[in-house]
Design a protein around this motif. Sequence first.
Motif, PDB file in Angstrom:
ATOM      1  N   ASP A   1     -15.600 -33.056   2.864  1.00  0.00           N
ATOM      2  CA  ASP A   1     -15.091 -34.424   2.930  1.00  0.00           C
ATOM      3  C   ASP A   1     -13.583 -34.400   3.157  1.00  0.00           C
ATOM      4  O   ASP A   1     -12.825 -33.949   2.290  1.00  0.00           O
ATOM      5  N   ALA A   2     -13.143 -34.890   4.324  1.00  0.00           N
ATOM      6  CA  ALA A   2     -11.716 -34.879   4.659  1.00  0.00           C
ATOM      7  C   ALA A   2     -10.902 -35.693   3.663  1.00  0.00           C
ATOM      8  O   ALA A   2      -9.782 -35.327   3.301  1.00  0.00           O
ATOM      9  N   GLY A   3     -11.463 -36.806   3.187  1.00  0.00           N
ATOM     10  CA  GLY A   3     -10.760 -37.635   2.198  1.00  0.00           C
ATOM     11  C   GLY A   3     -10.578 -36.899   0.882  1.00  0.00           C
ATOM     12  O   GLY A   3      -9.510 -36.944   0.267  1.00  0.00           O
ATOM     13  N   ALA A   4     -11.624 -36.198   0.447  1.00  0.00           N
ATOM     14  CA  ALA A   4     -11.533 -35.415  -0.794  1.00  0.00           C
ATOM     15  C   ALA A   4     -10.535 -34.275  -0.638  1.00  0.00           C
ATOM     16  O   ALA A   4      -9.799 -33.948  -1.576  1.00  0.00           O
ATOM     17  N   ALA A   5     -10.491 -33.680   0.553  1.00  0.00           N
ATOM     18  CA  ALA A   5      -9.542 -32.601   0.811  1.00  0.00           C
ATOM     19  C   ALA A   5      -8.109 -33.113   0.691  1.00  0.00           C
ATOM     20  O   ALA A   5      -7.262 -32.487   0.048  1.00  0.00           O
ATOM     21  N   GLU A   6      -7.832 -34.262   1.303  1.00  0.00           N
ATOM     22  CA  GLU A   6      -6.479 -34.812   1.243  1.00  0.00           C
ATOM     23  C   GLU A   6      -6.128 -35.238  -0.176  1.00  0.00           C
ATOM     24  O   GLU A   6      -4.996 -35.057  -0.629  1.00  0.00           O
ATOM     25  N   SER A   7      -7.090 -35.792  -0.905  1.00  0.00           N
ATOM     26  CA  SER A   7      -6.858 -36.171  -2.295  1.00  0.00           C
ATOM     27  C   SER A   7      -6.507 -34.947  -3.140  1.00  0.00           C
ATOM     28  O   SER A   7      -5.595 -34.989  -3.966  1.00  0.00           O
ATOM     29  N   MET A   8      -7.219 -33.847  -2.930  1.00  0.00           N
ATOM     30  CA  MET A   8      -6.928 -32.617  -3.672  1.00  0.00           C
ATOM     31  C   MET A   8      -5.529 -32.117  -3.318  1.00  0.00           C
ATOM     32  O   MET A   8      -4.758 -31.733  -4.204  1.00  0.00           O
TER      33      MET A   8
ATOM     34  N   HIS B   1     -10.222 -24.552  -2.718  1.00  0.00           N
ATOM     35  CA  HIS B   1     -11.078 -25.733  -2.825  1.00  0.00           C
ATOM     36  C   HIS B   1     -11.906 -25.833  -1.550  1.00  0.00           C
ATOM     37  O   HIS B   1     -11.351 -25.853  -0.451  1.00  0.00           O
ATOM     38  N   VAL B   2     -13.216 -25.863  -1.690  1.00  0.00           N
ATOM     39  CA  VAL B   2     -14.119 -25.968  -0.541  1.00  0.00           C
ATOM     40  C   VAL B   2     -14.736 -27.363  -0.559  1.00  0.00           C
ATOM     41  O   VAL B   2     -15.267 -27.801  -1.587  1.00  0.00           O
ATOM     42  N   THR B   3     -14.665 -28.056   0.588  1.00  0.00           N
ATOM     43  CA  THR B   3     -15.219 -29.407   0.651  1.00  0.00           C
ATOM     44  C   THR B   3     -15.682 -29.725   2.069  1.00  0.00           C
ATOM     45  O   THR B   3     -15.228 -29.115   3.028  1.00  0.00           O
TER      46      THR B   3
END
Length: 170
Positions: free
Chosen positions: A67-74, A63-65
């Motif tokens: 957004d730190a929040g999106a990374a933690e959510s994933m 998963h490439v992002t």
Amino acid sequence: MATPEKTRHYRTVGDALTLERPDVPLPRMAVPHVLVPIARLDRAALRALAYARSISSDVTAVHVTNDAGAAESMRERWRVRDEGIGLVVIASPYRALIPPLLAYVDARARRDPDRPVTIVLAEFVPHHFWEYVLYNQTALRLKLRLFFRPNTVVVDVPYHLASNGERREV
């Protein structure tokens, strides 16, 4: 009409592809490293992951992002699933997807250069051919970048919606 250069080129390529004998054994191949790029955890991604696992036990979702929040959510959604498939989250500046993903593919290939790398792409198949331009553009660009890489295989795993637009099981 074909020019002599074209004719010579086609003959050279044809000769290079021709088998000397019909009983030449299949080449031996190592089990591939399988990478599944996922933008989000959805039905198409699950289908691609299931296919990836069917061809190798060495499967990693990527998963490439930016957004730190999106990374933690994933990561959290991934922990809940616990399918035994690893997840690598790559932080990318400027929402760039392909260069960081290719750098990761290169790093994996360098670790074990004799094993092929297989990239399994989830692709949504729209109902109408003209809708295709609205979807899968990143997958198309990625395929074009990976096509000429040696020891790399790209696999498309299509995901079709039910004909009435309702969800269907993976």
